[in-house]
Write a protein that holds these residues in place. Structure first.
Motif, PDB file in Angstrom:
ATOM      1  N   PHE A  70       0.845  -1.166  -0.203  1.00  0.00           N
ATOM      2  CA  PHE A  70       0.024   0.066   0.001  1.00  0.00           C
ATOM      3  C   PHE A  70       0.844   1.196  -0.036  1.00  0.00           C
ATOM      4  N   LEU A  74       1.129   4.428  -2.719  1.00  0.00           N
ATOM      5  CA  LEU A  74       1.034   5.793  -2.117  1.00  0.00           C
ATOM      6  C   LEU A  74       2.243   6.788  -2.327  1.00  0.00           C
ATOM      7  N   ALA A 129      -5.583   5.355  -2.905  1.00  0.00           N
ATOM      8  CA  ALA A 129      -3.914   5.100  -2.757  1.00  0.00           C
ATOM      9  C   ALA A 129      -3.200   6.149  -3.785  1.00  0.00           C
ATOM     10  N   SER A 155      -6.070   8.194   2.259  1.00  0.00           N
ATOM     11  CA  SER A 155      -4.801   8.050   2.256  1.00  0.00           C
ATOM     12  C   SER A 155      -3.885   8.895   1.642  1.00  0.00           C
TER      13      SER A 155
END
Length: 420
Positions: A70, A74, A129, A155
């Motif tokens: 993840f 990002l 993301a 996020s």
């Protein structure tokens, strides 16, 4: 912020996007291309602003315990910013699909019928993301004459806000209204749910992210959905596979960027090939730090393998974990893919053209490869400049979605007073 306030703001943004979309349809190709180049230049000039915002998101992600895959999706860098800016320039260089006459004919009464490519109108984009999606989606939408309403995940909120702010400043220097690119900053669930049902303002929804996000949109939206899919991608190494090709493709597909949807998740391997080459294969796994989850046959040749369970065959690991299934023929490989595949990207390595033909003909997926890595299922890699997602459905668009996927058609008739 109250639910009513959130819904009101989202609706206002969608209405503004729809008005902007009408004006976009009047712009020339040169005017749209100029805008994309200006946006690309401004993104690179303002890279420090984007990276500062991205650092805030990364720090928050670390505090929340996001996993490595993840965090990789990002994270931005100067190289990644330059890459998505270059993607905009590549989109600008592509042929404009709008206004193209796909076919035409004249009826016996003299009525001219033309089937013409036109924009979809307003695209709603819901994604997680990856901040690069903000740029890719906006660029493809504008080039294809569409306005876009972006709803990124919480996020990447700081990164996305910075990117959209820079795009808005760039658009002030062009003939495209800032309203053509809308970004919903609210992290309330109501904001996303509101997009699901605004058929009067949003023409199509595109979800991009994990299976939970995609399923939520598909199952709840009243707006038409262009469905993207997760990538449980398979590589079948046939008994007549070349060793060097097989190893190179395997390592590239699994280790180049394990956290992306076109990365390899399951290797299906012919038992005869494994018997001959298991030592070299085992050494490659150790060298690249790949953790194997194998069936009993795989474990008999690969002693470090963890015994696979049912979940492993369906898992999109997004890491250096790899499921390994041993089979006796191509038909067994196809059956396994049919059971566990997500119709994203599937590959075969073999020197036998007939075996390759069977695999390519019978496997149901949006992208198929013979003696090549699944990592090519990408709009940029396939010459689209960028992609707005990878469609795993069969209607309207399938595979990496570039400019043509963001268009529809009108039948335009010209006459001289004909009546029926």
């Amino acid at each position: 912020m109250s639910v009513t306030k959130v819904i009101t703001n989202v609706k206002a943004q969608a209405i503004a996007a729809k008005k902007a979309a009408k004006k976009l349809g009047l712009l020339t190709t040169d005017e749209k291309n100029e805008a994309l180049h200006i946006i690309a230049d401004e993104l690179v000039k303002s890279a420090n602003m984007i990276l500062t915002a991205n650092e805030q998101d990364l720090q928050a992600g670390q505090e929340k315990g996001y996993d490595e895959a993840f965090m990789d999706r990002l994270a931005l860098s100067l190289e990644r910013i330059e890459d998505f800016a270059e993607g905009l320039r590549q989109v600008a260089a592509l042929e404009d699909p709008i206004g193209k006459i796909q076919s035409s004919w004249t009826l016996e009464n003299g009525l001219l019928v033309e089937k013409v490519t036109v924009p979809l109108g307003v695209i709603g984009m819901i994604y997680e993301a990856r901040p690069n999606v903000t740029v890719d989606a906006a660029g493809l939408a504008l080039k294809s004459g569409n306005a876009i309403v972006l709803k990124g995940g919480s996020s990447a909120l700081s990164s996305n806000k910075a990117i959209v702010q820079i795009m808005h400043e760039a658009l002030k220097k062009t003939k495209i209204s800032e309203d053509a690119v809308q970004f919903i900053e609210s992290i309330d669930r109501e904001a996303t749910q509101q997009l699901y049902t605004m058929k009067e303002h949003i023409d199509v929804l595109i979800p991009r992210g994990g299976s939970s996000l995609i399923n939520a949109v598909v199952n709840n939206a009243t707006v038409p959905v262009l469905e993207t899919g997760v990538g449980n991608c398979h590589l079948f190494i046939d008994k007549e596979a070349d060793l060097e090709k097989a190893l190179n493709i395997l390592i590239n597909a699994k280790t180049d960027r394990p956290a992306v949807c076109n990365a390899l998740e399951t290797m299906i391997i012919h038992k005869e090939w494994l018997r001959k080459n298991h030592e070299v294969l085992h050494a490659a796994f150790k060298q690249y730090g790949i953790t194997i989850h194998g069936d009993e046959d795989a474990r008999s040749f690969l002693p470090d393998a963890i015994l696979a369970n049912e979940d492993d065959w369906a898992n999109e690991y997004l890491s250096l974990d790899l499921a390994v299934k041993v089979v006796g023929n191509v038909e067994e490989a196809i059956d396994h893919i049919e059971t566990y595949g997500t119709k994203h990207s599937e590959a075969i390595v073999t020197e036998n053209r007939e075996t390759a033909k069977i695999f390519m003909s019978l496997v149901d997926a949006s992208a198929l490869y013979h003696n090549a890595s699944t990592r090519f299922t990408d709009g940029g890699a396939l010459g689209f400049g960028a992609e707005i997602g990878i469609s795993t459905q069969k209607l309207h668009a399938r595979g990496p979605m570039g400019l043509p996927a963001l268009t529809t058609v009108k039948f335009m008739m010209s006459g001289n007073g004909q009546t029926r």
